[in-house]
Design a protein around this motif. Structure first.
Motif, mmCIF file in Angstrom:
data_model
loop_
_atom_site.group_PDB
_atom_site.id
_atom_site.type_symbol
_atom_site.label_atom_id
_atom_site.label_comp_id
_atom_site.label_asym_id
_atom_site.label_seq_id
_atom_site.Cartn_x
_atom_site.Cartn_y
_atom_site.Cartn_z
ATOM 1 N N THR A 1 0.961 -1.261 0.243
ATOM 2 C CA THR A 1 -0.034 0.027 -0.191
ATOM 3 C C THR A 1 0.923 1.249 -0.002
ATOM 4 O O THR A 1 0.669 2.234 -0.666
ATOM 5 N N LEU A 2 1.913 1.179 0.838
ATOM 6 C CA LEU A 2 2.976 2.290 0.847
ATOM 7 C C LEU A 2 3.585 2.811 -0.520
ATOM 8 O O LEU A 2 3.835 3.751 -0.901
ATOM 9 N N ASP A 3 3.846 1.567 -1.051
ATOM 10 C CA ASP A 3 4.486 1.457 -2.477
ATOM 11 C C ASP A 3 3.444 2.093 -3.560
ATOM 12 O O ASP A 3 3.946 3.095 -4.333
ATOM 13 N N ALA A 4 2.187 1.933 -3.392
ATOM 14 C CA ALA A 4 1.201 2.384 -4.188
ATOM 15 C C ALA A 4 1.012 4.051 -4.099
ATOM 16 O O ALA A 4 1.007 4.941 -4.838
ATOM 17 N N VAL A 5 1.076 4.195 -2.660
ATOM 18 C CA VAL A 5 0.941 5.881 -2.306
ATOM 19 C C VAL A 5 2.187 6.665 -2.634
ATOM 20 O O VAL A 5 1.888 7.527 -3.024
ATOM 21 N N PHE A 6 3.321 5.979 -2.483
ATOM 22 C CA PHE A 6 4.523 6.494 -2.861
ATOM 23 C C PHE A 6 4.465 6.984 -4.455
ATOM 24 O O PHE A 6 4.809 8.063 -4.733
ATOM 25 N N ASN A 7 4.190 5.779 -5.158
ATOM 26 C CA ASN A 7 4.176 6.241 -6.552
ATOM 27 C C ASN A 7 3.254 7.229 -7.000
ATOM 28 O O ASN A 7 3.413 7.945 -8.063
ATOM 29 N N LYS A 8 2.091 7.257 -6.318
ATOM 30 C CA LYS A 8 1.243 8.496 -6.696
ATOM 31 C C LYS A 8 1.611 9.845 -6.199
ATOM 32 O O LYS A 8 1.180 10.847 -6.873
ATOM 33 N N ILE A 9 2.454 9.969 -5.093
ATOM 34 C CA ILE A 9 2.813 11.372 -4.471
ATOM 35 C C ILE A 9 4.165 11.752 -4.791
ATOM 36 O O ILE A 9 4.414 12.950 -4.648
#
Length: 99
Positions: free
Chosen positions: A52-60
């Motif tokens: 989940t953090l990986d996905a959030v990081f890629n978005k932000i």
């Protein structure tokens, strides 16, 4: 006179979320105590949080300054590396118990 509270931006909320989930990941890796003062490992939950953090990081990542981006990358890389080590340890333990 009433004091106005500053409202958090969506970016600030996402960074707070990232920080909160990363702390929970460390606890689920069994490397720090959780919010209740307990130590235990749940690699499935740790993996869910890290993904989940990986996905959030890629978005932000393109919306934050370089320093924040590097810090987030560092946290994520360290979590992934520690997940790998903890997973390897758990597999070796399972193999040892089967023999």
């Amino acid at each position: 006179m009433e004091e106005r509270k500053e409202k958090l931006s969506m970016k600030d909320l996402i960074l707070l979320f990232f920080s909160t989930i990363s702390a929970r990941c460390w606890a689920r890796l069994g490397l720090t105590e959780d919010e209740y003062g307990d130590f235990y490992q749940d690699l499935g939950e740790a993996r869910l949080g890290i993904d989940t953090l990986d996905a959030v990081f890629n978005k932000i990542k393109d919306l934050v300054d370089e320093k924040v981006r590097r810090e987030m990358e560092g946290v994520l890389s360290t979590l992934k590396l520690n997940y790998f080590h903890q997973y390897q340890k758990s597999q070796k333990k399972k193999e040892a118990n089967q023999t």
